[in-house]
Design a protein around this motif. Structure first.
Motif, PDB file in Angstrom:
ATOM      1  N   ILE A   1       0.860  -1.173   0.000  1.00  0.00           N
ATOM      2  CA  ILE A   1       0.000   0.000   0.000  1.00  0.00           C
ATOM      3  C   ILE A   1       0.902   1.230   0.000  1.00  0.00           C
ATOM      4  CG2 ILE A   1      -1.864   1.267   1.106  1.00  0.00           C
ATOM      5  CD1 ILE A   1      -2.672  -1.495   0.167  1.00  0.00           C
ATOM      6  N   GLY A   2       0.701   2.061  -0.970  1.00  0.00           N
ATOM      7  CA  GLY A   2       1.569   3.220  -1.107  1.00  0.00           C
ATOM      8  C   GLY A   2       0.826   4.534  -0.970  1.00  0.00           C
ATOM      9  N   TRP A   3       1.582   5.553  -0.615  1.00  0.00           N
ATOM     10  CA  TRP A   3       1.102   6.928  -0.663  1.00  0.00           C
ATOM     11  C   TRP A   3       1.793   7.613  -1.837  1.00  0.00           C
ATOM     12  CZ3 TRP A   3      -2.816   9.210   1.806  1.00  0.00           C
ATOM     13  CH2 TRP A   3      -3.327   8.591   2.956  1.00  0.00           C
ATOM     14  N   PHE A   4       1.003   8.324  -2.595  1.00  0.00           N
ATOM     15  CA  PHE A   4       1.484   9.033  -3.767  1.00  0.00           C
ATOM     16  C   PHE A   4       0.984  10.463  -3.684  1.00  0.00           C
ATOM     17  CE2 PHE A   4       2.771   5.107  -5.833  1.00  0.00           C
ATOM     18  CZ  PHE A   4       1.964   4.183  -5.202  1.00  0.00           C
ATOM     19  N   ARG A   5       1.632  11.359  -4.394  1.00  0.00           N
ATOM     20  CA  ARG A   5       1.169  12.746  -4.363  1.00  0.00           C
ATOM     21  C   ARG A   5       1.308  13.381  -5.733  1.00  0.00           C
ATOM     22  NH1 ARG A   5       6.002  15.367  -0.586  1.00  0.00           N
ATOM     23  NH2 ARG A   5       7.671  15.314  -2.172  1.00  0.00           N
ATOM     24  N   GLN A   6       0.479  14.383  -5.949  1.00  0.00           N
ATOM     25  CA  GLN A   6       0.526  15.115  -7.202  1.00  0.00           C
ATOM     26  C   GLN A   6       0.362  16.595  -6.922  1.00  0.00           C
ATOM     27  OE1 GLN A   6      -2.180  13.709 -10.247  1.00  0.00           O
ATOM     28  NE2 GLN A   6      -0.920  14.626 -11.840  1.00  0.00           N
TER      29      GLN A   6
ATOM     30  N   ILE B   1       4.390   0.481   1.923  1.00  0.00           N
ATOM     31  CA  ILE B   1       4.616  -0.547   2.933  1.00  0.00           C
ATOM     32  C   ILE B   1       4.092  -1.869   2.407  1.00  0.00           C
ATOM     33  CG2 ILE B   1       2.449   0.023   4.135  1.00  0.00           C
ATOM     34  CD1 ILE B   1       3.948  -0.719   6.772  1.00  0.00           C
ATOM     35  N   SER B   2       4.917  -2.882   2.538  1.00  0.00           N
ATOM     36  CA  SER B   2       4.502  -4.221   2.140  1.00  0.00           C
ATOM     37  C   SER B   2       3.602  -4.793   3.227  1.00  0.00           C
ATOM     38  CB  SER B   2       5.737  -5.111   1.966  1.00  0.00           C
ATOM     39  OG  SER B   2       5.356  -6.451   1.798  1.00  0.00           O
ATOM     40  N   SER B   3       2.381  -5.158   2.856  1.00  0.00           N
ATOM     41  CA  SER B   3       1.436  -5.643   3.859  1.00  0.00           C
ATOM     42  C   SER B   3       1.850  -7.005   4.417  1.00  0.00           C
ATOM     43  CB  SER B   3       0.043  -5.737   3.251  1.00  0.00           C
ATOM     44  OG  SER B   3      -0.398  -4.459   2.850  1.00  0.00           O
ATOM     45  N   SER B   4       2.634  -7.766   3.662  1.00  0.00           N
ATOM     46  CA  SER B   4       2.995  -9.110   4.115  1.00  0.00           C
ATOM     47  C   SER B   4       4.076  -9.098   5.186  1.00  0.00           C
ATOM     48  CB  SER B   4       3.458  -9.948   2.924  1.00  0.00           C
ATOM     49  OG  SER B   4       4.594  -9.347   2.318  1.00  0.00           O
ATOM     50  N   ASP B   5       5.049  -8.183   5.055  1.00  0.00           N
ATOM     51  CA  ASP B   5       6.143  -8.196   6.027  1.00  0.00           C
ATOM     52  C   ASP B   5       6.469  -6.814   6.596  1.00  0.00           C
ATOM     53  OD1 ASP B   5       8.876  -8.480   3.578  1.00  0.00           O
ATOM     54  OD2 ASP B   5       7.405  -6.907   3.956  1.00  0.00           O
ATOM     55  N   SER B   6       5.662  -5.816   6.245  1.00  0.00           N
ATOM     56  CA  SER B   6       5.807  -4.445   6.765  1.00  0.00           C
ATOM     57  C   SER B   6       7.106  -3.761   6.362  1.00  0.00           C
ATOM     58  CB  SER B   6       5.662  -4.420   8.297  1.00  0.00           C
ATOM     59  OG  SER B   6       4.379  -4.861   8.684  1.00  0.00           O
ATOM     60  N   THR B   7       7.771  -4.255   5.336  1.00  0.00           N
ATOM     61  CA  THR B   7       8.931  -3.530   4.812  1.00  0.00           C
ATOM     62  C   THR B   7       8.467  -2.191   4.254  1.00  0.00           C
ATOM     63  OG1 THR B   7       9.999  -5.605   4.224  1.00  0.00           O
ATOM     64  CG2 THR B   7      10.858  -3.605   3.200  1.00  0.00           C
ATOM     65  N   THR B   8       9.216  -1.144   4.547  1.00  0.00           N
ATOM     66  CA  THR B   8       8.831   0.189   4.105  1.00  0.00           C
ATOM     67  C   THR B   8       9.829   0.758   3.100  1.00  0.00           C
ATOM     68  OG1 THR B   8       9.959   1.167   6.001  1.00  0.00           O
ATOM     69  CG2 THR B   8       7.601   0.717   6.244  1.00  0.00           C
ATOM     70  N   TYR B   9       9.319   1.611   2.257  1.00  0.00           N
ATOM     71  CA  TYR B   9      10.119   2.247   1.220  1.00  0.00           C
ATOM     72  C   TYR B   9       9.734   3.726   1.175  1.00  0.00           C
ATOM     73  CZ  TYR B   9      10.326  -2.667  -0.160  1.00  0.00           C
ATOM     74  OH  TYR B   9      10.482  -4.035  -0.163  1.00  0.00           O
ATOM     75  N   TYR B  10      10.729   4.582   0.968  1.00  0.00           N
ATOM     76  CA  TYR B  10      10.471   6.021   0.958  1.00  0.00           C
ATOM     77  C   TYR B  10      11.189   6.699  -0.196  1.00  0.00           C
ATOM     78  CZ  TYR B  10       8.886   5.296   5.756  1.00  0.00           C
ATOM     79  OH  TYR B  10       8.205   4.860   6.862  1.00  0.00           O
ATOM     80  N   ALA B  11      10.560   7.718  -0.722  1.00  0.00           N
ATOM     81  CA  ALA B  11      11.245   8.581  -1.667  1.00  0.00           C
ATOM     82  C   ALA B  11      12.339   9.355  -0.925  1.00  0.00           C
ATOM     83  CB  ALA B  11      10.257   9.554  -2.305  1.00  0.00           C
TER      84      ALA B  11
ATOM     85  N   GLY C   1      13.289  10.240   6.551  1.00  0.00           N
ATOM     86  CA  GLY C   1      13.610  10.898   7.815  1.00  0.00           C
ATOM     87  C   GLY C   1      12.540  11.855   8.296  1.00  0.00           C
ATOM     88  N   ARG C   2      11.572  12.166   7.436  1.00  0.00           N
ATOM     89  CA  ARG C   2      10.491  13.082   7.815  1.00  0.00           C
ATOM     90  C   ARG C   2       9.127  12.394   7.842  1.00  0.00           C
ATOM     91  NH1 ARG C   2       9.197  17.260   4.634  1.00  0.00           N
ATOM     92  NH2 ARG C   2       9.849  16.247   2.686  1.00  0.00           N
ATOM     93  N   PHE C   3       8.906  11.458   6.940  1.00  0.00           N
ATOM     94  CA  PHE C   3       7.626  10.767   6.832  1.00  0.00           C
ATOM     95  C   PHE C   3       7.775   9.330   7.323  1.00  0.00           C
ATOM     96  CE2 PHE C   3       5.689  13.297   3.012  1.00  0.00           C
ATOM     97  CZ  PHE C   3       5.934  14.472   3.675  1.00  0.00           C
ATOM     98  N   THR C   4       6.704   8.812   7.927  1.00  0.00           N
ATOM     99  CA  THR C   4       6.682   7.423   8.378  1.00  0.00           C
ATOM    100  C   THR C   4       5.364   6.781   7.971  1.00  0.00           C
ATOM    101  OG1 THR C   4       8.059   7.966  10.304  1.00  0.00           O
ATOM    102  CG2 THR C   4       6.866   5.871  10.354  1.00  0.00           C
ATOM    103  N   ILE C   5       5.450   5.668   7.264  1.00  0.00           N
ATOM    104  CA  ILE C   5       4.256   4.940   6.844  1.00  0.00           C
ATOM    105  C   ILE C   5       4.065   3.745   7.767  1.00  0.00           C
ATOM    106  CG2 ILE C   5       5.515   3.492   5.168  1.00  0.00           C
ATOM    107  CD1 ILE C   5       3.021   3.684   3.347  1.00  0.00           C
TER     108      ILE C   5
ATOM    109  N   VAL D   1      -3.903   2.277   6.341  1.00  0.00           N
ATOM    110  CA  VAL D   1      -2.508   2.690   6.255  1.00  0.00           C
ATOM    111  C   VAL D   1      -2.438   4.170   6.611  1.00  0.00           C
ATOM    112  CG1 VAL D   1      -0.526   3.016   4.738  1.00  0.00           C
ATOM    113  CG2 VAL D   1      -1.935   0.978   4.521  1.00  0.00           C
ATOM    114  N   SER D   2      -1.443   4.531   7.378  1.00  0.00           N
ATOM    115  CA  SER D   2      -1.270   5.924   7.793  1.00  0.00           C
ATOM    116  C   SER D   2       0.064   6.465   7.303  1.00  0.00           C
ATOM    117  CB  SER D   2      -1.334   6.026   9.317  1.00  0.00           C
ATOM    118  OG  SER D   2      -2.593   5.619   9.806  1.00  0.00           O
ATOM    119  N   LEU D   3       0.124   7.768   7.176  1.00  0.00           N
ATOM    120  CA  LEU D   3       1.367   8.440   6.807  1.00  0.00           C
ATOM    121  C   LEU D   3       1.560   9.606   7.770  1.00  0.00           C
ATOM    122  CD1 LEU D   3       3.704   8.475   4.700  1.00  0.00           C
ATOM    123  CD2 LEU D   3       2.403  10.257   3.511  1.00  0.00           C
ATOM    124  N   GLN D   4       2.521   9.465   8.656  1.00  0.00           N
ATOM    125  CA  GLN D   4       2.873  10.544   9.566  1.00  0.00           C
ATOM    126  C   GLN D   4       3.889  11.431   8.874  1.00  0.00           C
ATOM    127  OE1 GLN D   4       1.698  11.305  12.721  1.00  0.00           O
ATOM    128  NE2 GLN D   4       2.926  13.165  12.510  1.00  0.00           N
TER     129      GLN D   4
END
Length: 124
Positions: free
Chosen positions: A34-39, A51-61, A66-70, A79-82
């Motif tokens: 599940i990803g967050w995207f912006r335009q 964030i991978s729902s199966s193992d909670s691995t996270t990926y960031y642009a 360092g500023r956003f946390t999924i 899914v949340s994005l802090q």
């Protein structure tokens, strides 16, 4: 039907924080990232975090590391994005979507499905 409902956007001053939420339905949550995207106006949609729902691995642009946390709650299909230390360049409509391309953050959701998005505006 694959559906996403985003919430939590708003107007905030630079340096402030917001927490976005996404409620997903219509597919097997654990099978996808599940990803967050912006335009932003005049720009292409870009991946922000995933964030991978199966193992909670996270990926960031790089722009948000360092500023956003999924995070995700698989029991609730949410899914949340802090977002902390917000910058004016973070101003955009933010969308969540299910994807099989989590690591690449490519905005290519399953079934071509996007939610209505939530507006984030960061003033300088």
């Amino acid at each position: 039907e694959v559906q996403f409902v985003e919430s939590g956007g708003g107007l905030v001053q630079a340096g402030g924080s917001l927490r976005l939420s996404c409620a997903a339905s219509g597919f097997i949550f654990d099978d996808y990232g599940i990803g967050w995207f912006r335009q932003a106006p005049g720009k292409e949609r870009e991946g922000v975090a995933c964030i991978s729902s199966s193992d909670s691995t996270t990926y960031y642009a790089d722009s948000v590391k360092g500023r956003f946390t999924i995070s995700s709650d698989n029991a609730k299909n949410t899914v949340s994005l802090q977002m902390n230390s917000l910058k004016p360049e973070d101003t955009a409509v933010y969308y969540c979507a299910a994807t099989v391309s989590c690591p690449s953050l490519v905005p290519n959701p399953i079934s071509g499905s996007w939610g209505q998005g939530t507006q984030v505006t960061v003033s300088s």
